[in-house]
Design a protein around this motif. Structure first.
Motif, PDB file in Angstrom:
ATOM      1  N   ASN A  69       0.794  -1.441  -0.489  1.00  0.00           N
ATOM      2  CA  ASN A  69       0.261  -0.109   0.330  1.00  0.00           C
ATOM      3  C   ASN A  69       0.747   1.576   0.132  1.00  0.00           C
ATOM      4  OD1 ASN A  69      -1.303   2.267   0.421  1.00  0.00           O
ATOM      5  ND2 ASN A  69      -2.914   1.479   2.167  1.00  0.00           N
ATOM      6  N   VAL A  70       1.085   1.891  -1.230  1.00  0.00           N
ATOM      7  CA  VAL A  70       1.651   3.039  -1.682  1.00  0.00           C
ATOM      8  C   VAL A  70       1.634   4.526  -0.757  1.00  0.00           C
ATOM      9  CG1 VAL A  70       2.782   2.669  -3.362  1.00  0.00           C
ATOM     10  CG2 VAL A  70       0.627   3.623  -3.131  1.00  0.00           C
ATOM     11  N   ALA A  71       0.094   3.946   0.160  1.00  0.00           N
ATOM     12  CA  ALA A  71      -0.441   5.607   0.703  1.00  0.00           C
ATOM     13  C   ALA A  71      -0.770   5.442   2.307  1.00  0.00           C
ATOM     14  CB  ALA A  71      -2.023   5.746   0.222  1.00  0.00           C
ATOM     15  N   LYS A  72       0.059   4.463   2.829  1.00  0.00           N
ATOM     16  CA  LYS A  72       0.484   3.575   4.576  1.00  0.00           C
ATOM     17  C   LYS A  72       1.368   4.987   4.812  1.00  0.00           C
ATOM     18  CE  LYS A  72       1.828   0.146   6.790  1.00  0.00           C
ATOM     19  NZ  LYS A  72       2.267  -0.918   7.561  1.00  0.00           N
ATOM     20  N   ILE A  73       0.272   5.376   6.428  1.00  0.00           N
ATOM     21  CA  ILE A  73       1.232   6.517   7.068  1.00  0.00           C
ATOM     22  C   ILE A  73       1.934   5.726   7.827  1.00  0.00           C
ATOM     23  CG2 ILE A  73       1.281   7.932   8.567  1.00  0.00           C
ATOM     24  CD1 ILE A  73      -1.611   8.996   6.545  1.00  0.00           C
ATOM     25  N   GLU A  74       3.542   5.673   8.320  1.00  0.00           N
ATOM     26  CA  GLU A  74       3.617   4.458   9.301  1.00  0.00           C
ATOM     27  C   GLU A  74       4.053   6.062  10.371  1.00  0.00           C
ATOM     28  OE1 GLU A  74       7.730   2.866   8.902  1.00  0.00           O
ATOM     29  OE2 GLU A  74       6.982   1.851   6.987  1.00  0.00           O
ATOM     30  N   TYR A  75       3.977   5.075  11.631  1.00  0.00           N
ATOM     31  CA  TYR A  75       4.263   6.429  13.072  1.00  0.00           C
ATOM     32  C   TYR A  75       5.228   5.962  13.477  1.00  0.00           C
ATOM     33  CZ  TYR A  75      -0.414   8.333  11.300  1.00  0.00           C
ATOM     34  OH  TYR A  75      -1.569   8.604  10.914  1.00  0.00           O
ATOM     35  N   SER A  76       5.726   6.331  14.446  1.00  0.00           N
ATOM     36  CA  SER A  76       6.309   6.128  15.905  1.00  0.00           C
ATOM     37  C   SER A  76       5.170   6.502  16.793  1.00  0.00           C
ATOM     38  CB  SER A  76       7.658   8.100  15.895  1.00  0.00           C
ATOM     39  OG  SER A  76       8.747   7.462  14.437  1.00  0.00           O
ATOM     40  N   LEU A  77       5.256   4.836  17.804  1.00  0.00           N
ATOM     41  CA  LEU A  77       4.216   4.752  18.476  1.00  0.00           C
ATOM     42  C   LEU A  77       4.964   4.979  19.612  1.00  0.00           C
ATOM     43  CD1 LEU A  77       3.277   1.810  16.849  1.00  0.00           C
ATOM     44  CD2 LEU A  77       2.158   3.366  16.421  1.00  0.00           C
ATOM     45  N   VAL A  78       4.403   6.061  20.845  1.00  0.00           N
ATOM     46  CA  VAL A  78       4.226   5.538  22.017  1.00  0.00           C
ATOM     47  C   VAL A  78       3.230   5.273  22.823  1.00  0.00           C
ATOM     48  CG1 VAL A  78       5.368   7.501  23.504  1.00  0.00           C
ATOM     49  CG2 VAL A  78       5.848   7.321  21.308  1.00  0.00           C
ATOM     50  N   ASN A  79       3.732   4.412  23.952  1.00  0.00           N
ATOM     51  CA  ASN A  79       2.381   4.149  24.823  1.00  0.00           C
ATOM     52  C   ASN A  79       2.414   4.754  25.658  1.00  0.00           C
ATOM     53  OD1 ASN A  79       1.478   1.304  23.781  1.00  0.00           O
ATOM     54  ND2 ASN A  79       3.692   0.922  24.052  1.00  0.00           N
ATOM     55  N   VAL A  80       0.863   5.031  26.330  1.00  0.00           N
ATOM     56  CA  VAL A  80       0.538   5.992  26.598  1.00  0.00           C
ATOM     57  C   VAL A  80       1.420   6.004  28.945  1.00  0.00           C
ATOM     58  CG1 VAL A  80      -1.467   6.568  29.209  1.00  0.00           C
ATOM     59  CG2 VAL A  80      -1.780   6.100  26.576  1.00  0.00           C
ATOM     60  N   LEU A 113      -0.303   5.315  21.994  1.00  0.00           N
ATOM     61  CA  LEU A 113      -1.347   4.449  22.165  1.00  0.00           C
ATOM     62  C   LEU A 113      -1.884   4.357  23.750  1.00  0.00           C
ATOM     63  CD1 LEU A 113       0.930   1.647  19.173  1.00  0.00           C
ATOM     64  CD2 LEU A 113      -1.931   3.129  18.544  1.00  0.00           C
ATOM     65  N   GLY A 114      -2.809   3.038  23.685  1.00  0.00           N
ATOM     66  CA  GLY A 114      -3.719   3.116  24.770  1.00  0.00           C
ATOM     67  C   GLY A 114      -2.716   2.161  25.825  1.00  0.00           C
ATOM     68  N   SER A 115      -1.850   1.255  25.535  1.00  0.00           N
ATOM     69  CA  SER A 115      -1.038   0.389  26.123  1.00  0.00           C
ATOM     70  C   SER A 115      -0.686   1.260  28.097  1.00  0.00           C
ATOM     71  CB  SER A 115       0.181  -0.438  25.909  1.00  0.00           C
ATOM     72  OG  SER A 115       0.591  -1.548  26.493  1.00  0.00           O
ATOM     73  N   GLY A 116      -0.663   0.220  28.679  1.00  0.00           N
ATOM     74  CA  GLY A 116       0.043   1.290  29.836  1.00  0.00           C
ATOM     75  C   GLY A 116      -1.174   2.261  31.453  1.00  0.00           C
ATOM     76  N   GLU A 117      -0.690   2.318  31.937  1.00  0.00           N
ATOM     77  CA  GLU A 117      -1.688   3.143  32.918  1.00  0.00           C
ATOM     78  C   GLU A 117      -0.775   4.676  33.099  1.00  0.00           C
ATOM     79  OE1 GLU A 117      -4.231   3.057  33.381  1.00  0.00           O
ATOM     80  OE2 GLU A 117      -4.398   0.796  32.432  1.00  0.00           O
ATOM     81  N   LEU A 118      -1.401   5.339  32.725  1.00  0.00           N
ATOM     82  CA  LEU A 118      -0.992   7.210  33.315  1.00  0.00           C
ATOM     83  C   LEU A 118      -1.356   7.738  34.814  1.00  0.00           C
ATOM     84  CD1 LEU A 118       0.289   9.179  32.159  1.00  0.00           C
ATOM     85  CD2 LEU A 118      -1.508  10.031  31.494  1.00  0.00           C
ATOM     86  N   ASP A 119      -0.631   8.028  35.433  1.00  0.00           N
ATOM     87  CA  ASP A 119      -1.276   8.847  36.731  1.00  0.00           C
ATOM     88  C   ASP A 119      -0.820   9.877  37.021  1.00  0.00           C
ATOM     89  OD1 ASP A 119       1.598   8.650  36.912  1.00  0.00           O
ATOM     90  OD2 ASP A 119       1.682   7.266  38.444  1.00  0.00           O
ATOM     91  N   ARG A 120      -0.648  10.583  36.156  1.00  0.00           N
ATOM     92  CA  ARG A 120      -0.122  11.932  36.474  1.00  0.00           C
ATOM     93  C   ARG A 120      -0.827  13.410  34.859  1.00  0.00           C
ATOM     94  NH1 ARG A 120       6.030  10.613  36.416  1.00  0.00           N
ATOM     95  NH2 ARG A 120       4.755   8.889  37.642  1.00  0.00           N
ATOM     96  N   PRO A 121      -1.427  14.184  35.898  1.00  0.00           N
ATOM     97  CA  PRO A 121      -1.867  14.950  34.885  1.00  0.00           C
ATOM     98  C   PRO A 121      -0.700  15.463  33.263  1.00  0.00           C
ATOM     99  CG  PRO A 121      -1.987  15.989  36.726  1.00  0.00           C
ATOM    100  CD  PRO A 121      -1.805  14.959  36.545  1.00  0.00           C
ATOM    101  N   LEU A 122      -0.863  15.310  32.110  1.00  0.00           N
ATOM    102  CA  LEU A 122       0.190  16.048  31.117  1.00  0.00           C
ATOM    103  C   LEU A 122      -0.672  16.311  29.957  1.00  0.00           C
ATOM    104  CD1 LEU A 122       1.943  13.144  30.445  1.00  0.00           C
ATOM    105  CD2 LEU A 122       2.856  14.658  31.719  1.00  0.00           C
TER     106      LEU A 122
END
Length: 147
Positions: A69-80, A113-122
C-alpha cells in the motif's frame, strides 16, 4: 494555399519495409528473420517470457504475495504507560519525546497508543491518538492536542 499543396516535412515519411519480395528488395532470402531456428519459421508463437524451455526468470524469482500500500502512513508509536517519564503537568510534544528517547525517527508522525497506565496529568501533543489513549490521558486529568 490549399490542401493539395500540403506536404509532410522532409524525412517524416518512410517507405514500408517489403520483406520476402526477392533479393532485389534488400530484404530477400531470409526476409529479416535470420537463418533457421524456431523464430525463423512460419506460425511461430512464443509467449512473452518464454526462454526456449529454460526455467524462466519469473519462475526463478521468489513469489511475492499481496501488495504494498503506497498510501500507508507509518507512525512513531508511543504507549501511554511510557509517558510516566514526564513530570506532572508537563507538556509532552514531539521534541520532548525525541529528547527522552521514546521517538527515534524525527521525520515520522507520532501516534500515542493506549497500552499501560498514566497516573499524572499531562498535556500531550501528537499527530494521532488511539481512542483508549485519549480516554486514559483525560481520565488522569490531562489534555490531548492533535497537531
Amino acid at each position: 494555399m490549399d490542401q493539395s499543396n500540403l506536404k509532410p516535412p522532409a524525412g517524416a515519411k518512410h517507405k514500408k519495409k517489403r520483406v520476402g519480395c526477392g533479393d532485389g528488395s534488400g530484404h530477400g532470402t531470409f526476409s529479416t528473420r535470420g537463418c533457421k531456428g524456431q523464430k525463423s519459421r512460419s506460425g511461430r508463437d512464443l509467449r512473452p517470457g518464454f526462454e526456449g524451455g529454460q526455467l524462466p526468470i519469473i519462475k526463478r524469482l521468489p513469489w511475492t504475495r499481496g501488495f504494498t500500500n503506497v498510501a500507508k502512513i507509518e507512525y512513531s508509536l508511543v504507549n501511554v504507560g511510557d509517558l510516566r517519564l514526564f513530570d506532572a503537568n508537563a507538556e509532552v510534544s514531539r521534541e520532548a519525546l525525541m529528547e527522552s528517547g521514546l521517538v527515534k525517527i524525527a521525520r515520522l508522525p507520532v501516534k500515542i497508543l493506549g497500552s499501560g497506565e498514566l497516573d499524572r496529568p499531562l498535556t500531550v501533543k501528537a499527530n494521532k491518538f488511539s481512542a483508549t489513549a485519549k480516554s486514559k490521558i483525560e481520565a488522569a486529568g490531562g489534555k490531548v492536542e492533535e497537531i
